[in-house]
Motif scaffolding. Structure first.
Motif, PDB file in Angstrom:
ATOM      1  N   LEU A 666       0.832  -1.208   0.000  1.00 56.41           N
ATOM      2  CA  LEU A 666       0.000   0.000   0.000  1.00 56.41           C
ATOM      3  C   LEU A 666       0.867   1.260   0.000  1.00 56.41           C
ATOM      4  O   LEU A 666       0.546   2.246  -0.663  1.00 56.41           O
ATOM      5  CB  LEU A 666      -0.919  -0.004   1.224  1.00 56.41           C
ATOM      6  CG  LEU A 666      -2.142  -0.936   1.144  1.00 56.41           C
ATOM      7  CD1 LEU A 666      -2.834  -1.019   2.488  1.00 56.41           C
ATOM      8  CD2 LEU A 666      -3.114  -0.453   0.072  1.00 56.41           C
ATOM      9  N   ALA A 667       1.974   1.215   0.741  1.00 55.87           N
ATOM     10  CA  ALA A 667       2.875   2.380   0.755  1.00 55.87           C
ATOM     11  C   ALA A 667       3.462   2.619  -0.631  1.00 55.87           C
ATOM     12  O   ALA A 667       3.584   3.762  -1.085  1.00 55.87           O
ATOM     13  CB  ALA A 667       3.983   2.154   1.787  1.00 55.87           C
ATOM     14  N   ALA A 668       3.834   1.541  -1.303  1.00 58.07           N
ATOM     15  CA  ALA A 668       4.377   1.688  -2.658  1.00 58.07           C
ATOM     16  C   ALA A 668       3.330   2.220  -3.620  1.00 58.07           C
ATOM     17  O   ALA A 668       3.607   3.081  -4.459  1.00 58.07           O
ATOM     18  CB  ALA A 668       4.915   0.341  -3.139  1.00 58.07           C
ATOM     19  N   LEU A 669       2.111   1.721  -3.514  1.00 55.45           N
ATOM     20  CA  LEU A 669       1.032   2.201  -4.387  1.00 55.45           C
ATOM     21  C   LEU A 669       0.713   3.662  -4.099  1.00 55.45           C
ATOM     22  O   LEU A 669       0.371   4.421  -5.016  1.00 55.45           O
ATOM     23  CB  LEU A 669      -0.218   1.340  -4.195  1.00 55.45           C
ATOM     24  CG  LEU A 669      -0.140  -0.085  -4.746  1.00 55.45           C
ATOM     25  CD1 LEU A 669      -1.338  -0.902  -4.299  1.00 55.45           C
ATOM     26  CD2 LEU A 669      -0.070  -0.059  -6.276  1.00 55.45           C
ATOM     27  N   GLN A 670       0.788   4.049  -2.816  1.00 55.53           N
ATOM     28  CA  GLN A 670       0.542   5.448  -2.466  1.00 55.53           C
ATOM     29  C   GLN A 670       1.566   6.357  -3.139  1.00 55.53           C
ATOM     30  O   GLN A 670       1.247   7.425  -3.661  1.00 55.53           O
ATOM     31  CB  GLN A 670       0.615   5.614  -0.943  1.00 55.53           C
ATOM     32  CG  GLN A 670       0.312   7.026  -0.470  1.00 55.53           C
ATOM     33  CD  GLN A 670      -1.158   7.380  -0.650  1.00 55.53           C
ATOM     34  OE1 GLN A 670      -2.029   6.551  -0.419  1.00 55.53           O
ATOM     35  NE2 GLN A 670      -1.437   8.598  -1.083  1.00 55.53           N
ATOM     36  N   ARG A 671       2.802   5.897  -3.168  1.00 53.97           N
ATOM     37  CA  ARG A 671       3.863   6.706  -3.758  1.00 53.97           C
ATOM     38  C   ARG A 671       3.722   6.803  -5.270  1.00 53.97           C
ATOM     39  O   ARG A 671       4.061   7.825  -5.875  1.00 53.97           O
ATOM     40  CB  ARG A 671       5.217   6.117  -3.393  1.00 53.97           C
ATOM     41  CG  ARG A 671       6.383   6.995  -3.853  1.00 53.97           C
ATOM     42  CD  ARG A 671       7.709   6.406  -3.471  1.00 53.97           C
ATOM     43  NE  ARG A 671       8.784   7.282  -3.892  1.00 53.97           N
ATOM     44  CZ  ARG A 671      10.040   6.913  -4.018  1.00 53.97           C
ATOM     45  NH1 ARG A 671      10.410   5.688  -3.737  1.00 53.97           N
ATOM     46  NH2 ARG A 671      10.972   7.764  -4.409  1.00 53.97           N
ATOM     47  N   THR A 672       3.234   5.732  -5.906  1.00 58.34           N
ATOM     48  CA  THR A 672       3.129   5.717  -7.375  1.00 58.34           C
ATOM     49  C   THR A 672       1.759   6.111  -7.870  1.00 58.34           C
ATOM     50  O   THR A 672       1.466   5.956  -9.053  1.00 58.34           O
ATOM     51  CB  THR A 672       3.467   4.313  -7.902  1.00 58.34           C
ATOM     52  OG1 THR A 672       2.509   3.369  -7.382  1.00 58.34           O
ATOM     53  CG2 THR A 672       4.865   3.890  -7.496  1.00 58.34           C
ATOM     54  N   GLY A 673       0.910   6.607  -6.981  1.00 57.57           N
ATOM     55  CA  GLY A 673      -0.418   7.036  -7.416  1.00 57.57           C
ATOM     56  C   GLY A 673      -1.293   5.895  -7.881  1.00 57.57           C
ATOM     57  O   GLY A 673      -2.184   6.085  -8.710  1.00 57.57           O
ATOM     58  N   GLY A 674      -1.062   4.705  -7.360  1.00 59.87           N
ATOM     59  CA  GLY A 674      -1.886   3.564  -7.731  1.00 59.87           C
ATOM     60  C   GLY A 674      -1.394   2.805  -8.938  1.00 59.87           C
ATOM     61  O   GLY A 674      -1.976   1.787  -9.310  1.00 59.87           O
ATOM     62  N   ARG A 675      -0.325   3.273  -9.581  1.00 59.76           N
ATOM     63  CA  ARG A 675       0.196   2.590 -10.763  1.00 59.76           C
ATOM     64  C   ARG A 675       0.965   1.343 -10.335  1.00 59.76           C
ATOM     65  O   ARG A 675       1.811   1.389  -9.456  1.00 59.76           O
ATOM     66  CB  ARG A 675       1.108   3.523 -11.553  1.00 59.76           C
ATOM     67  CG  ARG A 675       1.673   2.907 -12.831  1.00 59.76           C
ATOM     68  CD  ARG A 675       2.652   3.859 -13.500  1.00 59.76           C
ATOM     69  NE  ARG A 675       1.981   5.070 -13.945  1.00 59.76           N
ATOM     70  CZ  ARG A 675       1.387   5.192 -15.112  1.00 59.76           C
ATOM     71  NH1 ARG A 675       1.391   4.173 -15.957  1.00 59.76           N
ATOM     72  NH2 ARG A 675       0.799   6.314 -15.456  1.00 59.76           N
ATOM     73  N   VAL A 676       0.652   0.202 -11.001  1.00 56.18           N
ATOM     74  CA  VAL A 676       1.286  -1.062 -10.650  1.00 56.18           C
ATOM     75  C   VAL A 676       2.527  -1.320 -11.497  1.00 56.18           C
ATOM     76  O   VAL A 676       3.611  -1.578 -10.986  1.00 56.18           O
ATOM     77  CB  VAL A 676       0.285  -2.237 -10.793  1.00 56.18           C
ATOM     78  CG1 VAL A 676       0.990  -3.576 -10.583  1.00 56.18           C
ATOM     79  CG2 VAL A 676      -0.854  -2.093  -9.788  1.00 56.18           C
ATOM     80  N   GLY A 678       5.007  -0.498 -15.264  1.00 59.43           N
ATOM     81  CA  GLY A 678       5.560   0.612 -16.025  1.00 59.43           C
ATOM     82  C   GLY A 678       6.742   1.251 -15.312  1.00 59.43           C
ATOM     83  O   GLY A 678       7.161   0.840 -14.223  1.00 59.43           O
ATOM     84  N   ALA A 679       7.256   2.315 -15.963  1.00 60.86           N
ATOM     85  CA  ALA A 679       8.477   2.958 -15.470  1.00 60.86           C
ATOM     86  C   ALA A 679       8.281   3.591 -14.097  1.00 60.86           C
ATOM     87  O   ALA A 679       9.218   3.717 -13.322  1.00 60.86           O
ATOM     88  CB  ALA A 679       8.953   4.014 -16.473  1.00 60.86           C
ATOM     89  N   ASP A 687      10.757  -3.810  -6.875  1.00 61.85           N
ATOM     90  CA  ASP A 687      11.637  -4.764  -7.558  1.00 61.85           C
ATOM     91  C   ASP A 687      10.994  -6.148  -7.615  1.00 61.85           C
ATOM     92  O   ASP A 687      11.569  -7.157  -7.218  1.00 61.85           O
ATOM     93  CB  ASP A 687      12.995  -4.841  -6.880  1.00 61.85           C
ATOM     94  CG  ASP A 687      14.045  -5.445  -7.809  1.00 61.85           C
ATOM     95  OD1 ASP A 687      13.732  -5.577  -9.017  1.00 61.85           O
ATOM     96  OD2 ASP A 687      15.132  -5.786  -7.349  1.00 61.85           O
ATOM     97  N   ILE A 688       9.771  -6.169  -8.138  1.00 61.79           N
ATOM     98  CA  ILE A 688       9.006  -7.411  -8.221  1.00 61.79           C
ATOM     99  C   ILE A 688       8.318  -7.446  -9.566  1.00 61.79           C
ATOM    100  O   ILE A 688       8.006  -6.404 -10.143  1.00 61.79           O
ATOM    101  CB  ILE A 688       7.978  -7.497  -7.066  1.00 61.79           C
ATOM    102  CG1 ILE A 688       7.319  -8.875  -7.014  1.00 61.79           C
ATOM    103  CG2 ILE A 688       6.927  -6.417  -7.172  1.00 61.79           C
ATOM    104  CD1 ILE A 688       6.417  -9.079  -5.814  1.00 61.79           C
TER     105      ILE A 688
END
Length: 710
Positions: A666-676, A678-679, A687-688
């Motif tokens: 969830l923290a990673a998704l929060q940082r990327t704006g929900g993007r799973v 792509g760049a 790194d998955i």
């Protein structure tokens, strides 16, 4: 009806039934018709189905030494409105009139002015009907007064019906011939696309084929691509100086060493001329020549009077346009534009292919130069203990991995490395290779999740020239390169089922064929595979072949996650601090005991790789004598100086591993704006593999929208 009339109708019927050539047919028709109805000029106009447009189908003069040329554009459809024919449509019957009767209403109608100059005094209009439907008008002009009886008018009406059939047949034959010619053109161009891969020869062939059906002096394709300025650059340019001469690549202009094509056309991307298919000729082209200096140049110096424009594409990353030009203002017809537009998809494909081919050629030398370096770099890389931290520590899990590597490395046995993302599977594969008798040869790597399914087979086994679109030369596959060495197949669980069977053959028989080839090749490559999936579960779910699984799982090595190696966290941390501080040019700072306790208490879903990233960020942002872990969003920890949220785990409740993993995603998704993916996606941040991340999100009940739970 007299015998002569019946004979005329019989001859006309016979001619219509047996003659297919337009010129031959209407020569017979007009010759027979003049025996009974003397005239000096004959013209046939055909109408569209809605009776809105007209086109001159036939015009012929008799007894005139110098007949005027047909009005410009008369062989193309023009509006009936504004011409004398609109009056004839009001009463479509055989009728006679003089030019003067119509000049009052149509004083600017050019044909009637020419009639007066030729001495034409009378016109006879005969409607052309097929099945009761008006399809055109036959006009007979003469210098003397015809004396038509009611019987003559009745006969002309019958003749008009016969001529209507002849015209319809001729138009149908011409359309069939045009379509056949267009199909032949498309076939020839397709053959050129398949057989020619260089820019100039390919588009010379396209231009030569096009010149067989369209008249032009200059052929050009201009392309504007993103990042290359607003000016359109010549992509293909050819000229024909003499009619019938072969097309040649356009040479530099002798006057100022600037090519003709740099003066032809309008190059700016926002110019309407490049966005709309059109023909500009006569006064229209002259108007453009006055407005645009480059068109004025070719108007004055090359006598260009017509321009055909066919946009190939208009899109954010650039534009492309095909242009034909000619000195004859009537060189291009609407049918020509339709023919060129029908070829646009093929030309667009050719451009895309050539862009790819040229990029490949540009990169080919670079790839060849880098290949030897990369192989050497892989084989001579420092072993794990001195670099990555994979073998830093002395815990029982790590000692077990080291013992198993030492047992299997001297053999050729296939090894399957399993473990979570970031546990060091690739580094274990390199250690296996370096400790094996094959260490002098290459360790070739392939990430099965990093390529589209259609490219993996080519990467694994190679391909022959022409095996598929874009295969411009033979390519050596990974198994062929790894002959005598080792091949590391990372993310083997992502391999498509159809390729799993081919991989199984290589493992069993040590043989394969290149794509598009028939020769059986052999490879003595040791296979090391890795996965972060549980392959036994994939087999049970039908996503992985059981026979391939057993072939790969000959000697398994399982890497424990970092949360099960907490005793190794401190030596790993100190190893990374030393190495990263040196690389980043930072002083070696200490870690507070409270921060160390928090690091050891954290679950590390990203394992060793995540630990390295957290430490690298702390080294970058820290200023004092100690590493600071607060104040940067990327850290999975929230550690404040002088506090230790995890220092006393005996009385502070810990989250479960599942909860920790869920919070981390969830923290990673929060940082990327929900993007799973792509760049800028969470998968790259963690790194998955994106598919693996999506599967975990589904299992943990996480939606793509950050903060909204399933």
């Amino acid at each position: 009806m007299s015998d002569q009339d019946e004979t005329l109708l019989l001859h006309l019927n016979e001619a219509i039934a047996t003659i297919r050539d337009k010129d031959s047919l209407f020569k017979v028709v007009t010759t027979k018709l003049r025996l009974i109805f003397p005239f000096d000029l004959i013209g046939i106009n055909v109408f569209d189905a809605e009776l809105k447009m007209k086109r001159l189908f036939l015009r012929d003069y008799y007894g005139v030494d110098e007949a005027p040329p047909p009005p410009a554009g008369m062989d193309q459809f023009t509006p009936i409105a504004g011409s004398p024919l609109e009056k004839l449509l009001d009463n479509p019957r055989v009728q006679q009139f003089t030019p003067e009767e119509y000049l009052a209403d149509y004083p600017t109608y050019a044909p009637f002015n020419k009639f007066q100059k030729l001495g034409v005094t009378h016109l006879t209009a005969v409607p052309l009907h097929i099945g009761g439907r008006l399809t055109g008008i036959l006009t007979l002009a003469s210098r003397r007064t015809p004396h038509l009886t009611p019987a003559d008018e009745k006969l002309l009406d019958k003749i008009g019906s016969l001529i209507a059939v002849a015209v319809a047949n001729t138009l149908a034959f011409e359309e069939v011939a045009r379509r056949e010619q267009e199909r032949t053109l498309q076939l020839n161009i397709n053959n050129a696309l398949l057989s020619i891969k260089q820019r100039e020869p390919l588009f010379r062939a396209v231009a030569e084929e096009l010149s067989r059906v369209v008249r032009f002096e200059y052929f050009g394709i201009r392309v504007q691509r993103a990042g290359q300025g607003q000016e359109f650059q010549a992509f293909a340019e050819f000229s024909r100086i003499e009619p019938g001469a072969p097309l040649v690549a356009l040479a530099a202009d002798r006057d100022n060493d600037e090519s003709l094509a740099n003066k032809v056309g309008i190059y700016q991307q926002n110019t309407d001329l490049l966005q709309v298919p059109a023909i500009y000729s006569g006064p229209d082209f002259k108007t453009l020549a006055v407005r645009y200096p480059r068109l004025r140049y070719v108007y004055e110096h090359y006598h260009t009077r017509a321009l055909l424009v066919a946009p190939i594409w208009q899109r954010p990353d650039g534009a492309a346009v095909l242009t034909l030009s000619a000195a004859d203002p009537d060189a291009f017809r609407s049918e020509d534009l339709a023919t060129v537009l029908a070829l646009v998809p093929q030309i667009a494909l050719a451009l895309e292919n050539l862009f790819a081919f040229e990029q490949i050629e540009e990169l080919k030398a670079q790839v060849e130069q880098e290949r030897t370096y990369l192989v050497d770099e892989i084989n001579t890389s420092a072993r794990f203990g001195a670099d990555s931290g994979a073998f830093v520590g002395s815990g029982p899990a790590l000692q077990l991995v080291q013992r198993r590597i030492g047992l299997v490395a001297p053999t050729d046995t296939t090894v399957l490395i399993s473990g979570e993302t970031g546990t060091g599977k690739e580094l274990v594969a390199r250690e296996l290779h370096n400790a094996s008798p094959r260490h002098a040869r290459a360790l070739i790597k392939l990430n099965c999740a990093a390529l589209p399914a259609q490219l993996i087979e080519s990467e694994l086994f190679g391909h022959e020239k022409g095996a598929f679109t874009g295969a411009v030369e033979r390519r050596i596959g990974k198994f062929e390169l790894a002959n005598g060495g080792s091949i590391f197949l990372d993310e083997i669980g992502e391999l498509p089922l159809d390729l799993q069977a081919k991989l199984l053959r290589v493992l069993q028989e040590k043989e394969f064929e290149r794509l598009g080839g028939t020769k059986v090749l052999h490879s003595d490559a040791r296979v090391i595979a890795a996965t972060n999936r549980v392959l036994a579960d994939e087999v049970a779910a039908g996503r992985f072949r059981a026979d391939l699984y057993y072939r790969l799982n000959v000697f398994p090595i399982e890497l424990a996650p970092l949360r099960e190696r907490r005793e190794d966290i401190e030596p790993l941390m100190r190893h990374f601090i030393q190495r990263l501080s040196k690389r980043l040019g930072k002083p070696v700072r200490q870690v507070r005991p409270t921060d160390l306790a928090a690091l050891q208490a954290y679950s590390w879903p990203g394992n060793i790789r995540e630990l390295e990233h957290v430490l690298e960020q702390a080294i970058i942002v820290s200023q004092g004598p100690f590493l600071e872990f607060a104040g940067f969003a990327a850290a999975p920890l929230v550690l404040a100086a002088g506090t230790a949220p995890a220092a006393a785990p005996s009385f502070a409740p810990l989250k479960t591993l599942k909860e920790q993993e869920r919070d981390h995603i969830l923290a990673a998704l929060q940082r990327t704006g929900g993007r799973v993916s792509g760049a800028n996606g969470a998968a790259l941040l963690l790194d998955i593999n994106p598919k693996t991340l999506e599967a975990r999100m589904k299992k943990l009940g996480i939606r793509r929208t950050v903060g909204v739970e399933a």
